[in-house]
Design a protein around this motif. Structure first.
Motif, PDB file in Angstrom:
ATOM      1  N   ILE A  12       0.752  -0.906  -0.572  1.00  0.00           N
ATOM      2  CA  ILE A  12      -0.042  -0.246  -0.472  1.00  0.00           C
ATOM      3  C   ILE A  12       0.927   1.496   0.145  1.00  0.00           C
ATOM      4  CG2 ILE A  12      -2.096   1.272   1.367  1.00  0.00           C
ATOM      5  CD1 ILE A  12      -2.767  -1.462   2.565  1.00  0.00           C
ATOM      6  N   ARG A  13       1.634   1.413   0.549  1.00  0.00           N
ATOM      7  CA  ARG A  13       2.564   2.625   1.091  1.00  0.00           C
ATOM      8  C   ARG A  13       3.959   2.582  -0.333  1.00  0.00           C
ATOM      9  NH1 ARG A  13       6.261   1.010   5.824  1.00  0.00           N
ATOM     10  NH2 ARG A  13       4.686   2.052   7.518  1.00  0.00           N
ATOM     11  N   THR A  14       4.072   1.436  -1.251  1.00  0.00           N
ATOM     12  CA  THR A  14       4.122   1.959  -3.113  1.00  0.00           C
ATOM     13  C   THR A  14       2.889   2.131  -3.308  1.00  0.00           C
ATOM     14  OG1 THR A  14       5.526  -0.481  -2.578  1.00  0.00           O
ATOM     15  CG2 THR A  14       5.574   0.517  -4.498  1.00  0.00           C
ATOM     16  N   SER A  54      -3.137   9.942  -2.578  1.00  0.00           N
ATOM     17  CA  SER A  54      -2.566   9.748  -2.214  1.00  0.00           C
ATOM     18  C   SER A  54      -1.346  10.031  -0.183  1.00  0.00           C
ATOM     19  CB  SER A  54      -0.738  10.063  -3.124  1.00  0.00           C
ATOM     20  OG  SER A  54      -0.355  11.161  -1.757  1.00  0.00           O
ATOM     21  N   ALA A  55      -2.367  11.059  -0.255  1.00  0.00           N
ATOM     22  CA  ALA A  55      -2.834  11.613   1.300  1.00  0.00           C
ATOM     23  C   ALA A  55      -3.186  10.810   1.897  1.00  0.00           C
ATOM     24  CB  ALA A  55      -2.807  12.932   1.500  1.00  0.00           C
ATOM     25  N   ALA A  56      -4.698   9.868   1.649  1.00  0.00           N
ATOM     26  CA  ALA A  56      -5.820   9.378   2.156  1.00  0.00           C
ATOM     27  C   ALA A  56      -5.188   8.341   2.059  1.00  0.00           C
ATOM     28  CB  ALA A  56      -6.781   9.894   1.256  1.00  0.00           C
ATOM     29  N   VAL A  57      -4.573   7.480   1.295  1.00  0.00           N
ATOM     30  CA  VAL A  57      -3.982   5.918   2.020  1.00  0.00           C
ATOM     31  C   VAL A  57      -2.600   6.146   2.168  1.00  0.00           C
ATOM     32  CG1 VAL A  57      -2.431   4.563  -0.098  1.00  0.00           C
ATOM     33  CG2 VAL A  57      -4.510   5.915  -0.914  1.00  0.00           C
ATOM     34  N   TRP A  60      -4.732   5.827   5.564  1.00  0.00           N
ATOM     35  CA  TRP A  60      -5.580   4.516   5.526  1.00  0.00           C
ATOM     36  C   TRP A  60      -4.289   4.298   6.023  1.00  0.00           C
ATOM     37  CZ3 TRP A  60      -5.562   0.572   1.591  1.00  0.00           C
ATOM     38  CH2 TRP A  60      -6.564  -0.363   2.054  1.00  0.00           C
ATOM     39  N   ILE A  61      -2.745   3.785   5.687  1.00  0.00           N
ATOM     40  CA  ILE A  61      -2.495   2.461   6.255  1.00  0.00           C
ATOM     41  C   ILE A  61      -1.821   3.388   7.875  1.00  0.00           C
ATOM     42  CG2 ILE A  61       0.446   2.430   6.373  1.00  0.00           C
ATOM     43  CD1 ILE A  61       0.537   3.613   3.866  1.00  0.00           C
ATOM     44  N   GLY A  62      -1.423   4.844   7.777  1.00  0.00           N
ATOM     45  CA  GLY A  62      -2.074   5.102   9.202  1.00  0.00           C
ATOM     46  C   GLY A  62      -2.966   3.646   9.942  1.00  0.00           C
ATOM     47  N   MET A  63      -4.178   3.942   9.469  1.00  0.00           N
ATOM     48  CA  MET A  63      -4.769   3.645  10.668  1.00  0.00           C
ATOM     49  C   MET A  63      -5.218   1.854  10.721  1.00  0.00           C
ATOM     50  SD  MET A  63      -8.559   5.701   9.588  1.00  0.00           S
ATOM     51  CE  MET A  63      -8.610   5.262   7.713  1.00  0.00           C
ATOM     52  N   VAL A  82       1.376  -7.538  10.826  1.00  0.00           N
ATOM     53  CA  VAL A  82       0.890  -8.655  10.058  1.00  0.00           C
ATOM     54  C   VAL A  82      -0.182  -8.091   9.497  1.00  0.00           C
ATOM     55  CG1 VAL A  82       0.270 -10.956  10.291  1.00  0.00           C
ATOM     56  CG2 VAL A  82       2.276 -10.958  10.638  1.00  0.00           C
ATOM     57  N   LEU A  83      -1.287  -8.284   8.742  1.00  0.00           N
ATOM     58  CA  LEU A  83      -2.563  -7.574   8.722  1.00  0.00           C
ATOM     59  C   LEU A  83      -3.517  -8.744   8.249  1.00  0.00           C
ATOM     60  CD1 LEU A  83      -2.167  -4.449   6.315  1.00  0.00           C
ATOM     61  CD2 LEU A  83      -3.891  -4.979   8.315  1.00  0.00           C
ATOM     62  N   GLY A  84      -4.395  -9.001   8.916  1.00  0.00           N
ATOM     63  CA  GLY A  84      -5.023 -10.633   8.288  1.00  0.00           C
ATOM     64  C   GLY A  84      -4.486 -11.943   8.829  1.00  0.00           C
TER      65      GLY A  84
END
Ligand code: ZN
Length: 119
Positions: A12-14, A54-57, A60-63, A82-84
């Protein structure tokens, strides 16, 4: 080792980073259409929106990061998130699972998709 699996947070960061670049490129392309104010404005607007999203993304990563489980990677001993049910180590891309029944099972993103349907 095959570097096929990337940690979701890294992915997601990429994506967010590439959105910034795409936005800048679109805005830059808009400069070629100086002759038409409308076309230039459309390019600038799309580029601006891409940069903005991208700022919104990033938010989102932060959350997502707060929801992710911190584990010590058994492969490189670094603390990763670990996500999921299945995810890859952020550092060495070692597949990791939160589900003991999937332990040793080949890493597959479909486990996450199935998990999402159950929710
Ligand atoms: Zn690792």
């Amino acid at each position: 080792m095959e570097l096929k699996y990337t940690s979701k947070i890294n992915k997601i960061r990429t994506f967010a980073l590439s959105l910034v670049f795409i936005g800048i490129i679109i805005m830059y392309l808009g400069l070629y259409f100086k002759a038409s104010f409308t076309v230039m404005t459309i390019f600038m607007l799309i580029g601006f929106l891409a940069t903005l999203s991208s700022a919104a993304v990033y938010i989102w990563i932060g959350m997502l990061s707060t929801k992710a489980v911190q584990v010590e990677c058994p492969n490189c001993q670094k603390v990763t998130k670990v996500l999921g049910r299945v995810d890859a180590c952020m550092f060495c891309k070692q597949p990791l699972t939160m589900d003991p029944s999937l332990d040793g099972v080949e890493f597959d993103d479909k486990y996450n998709r199935r998990n999402q349907k159950e929710q």
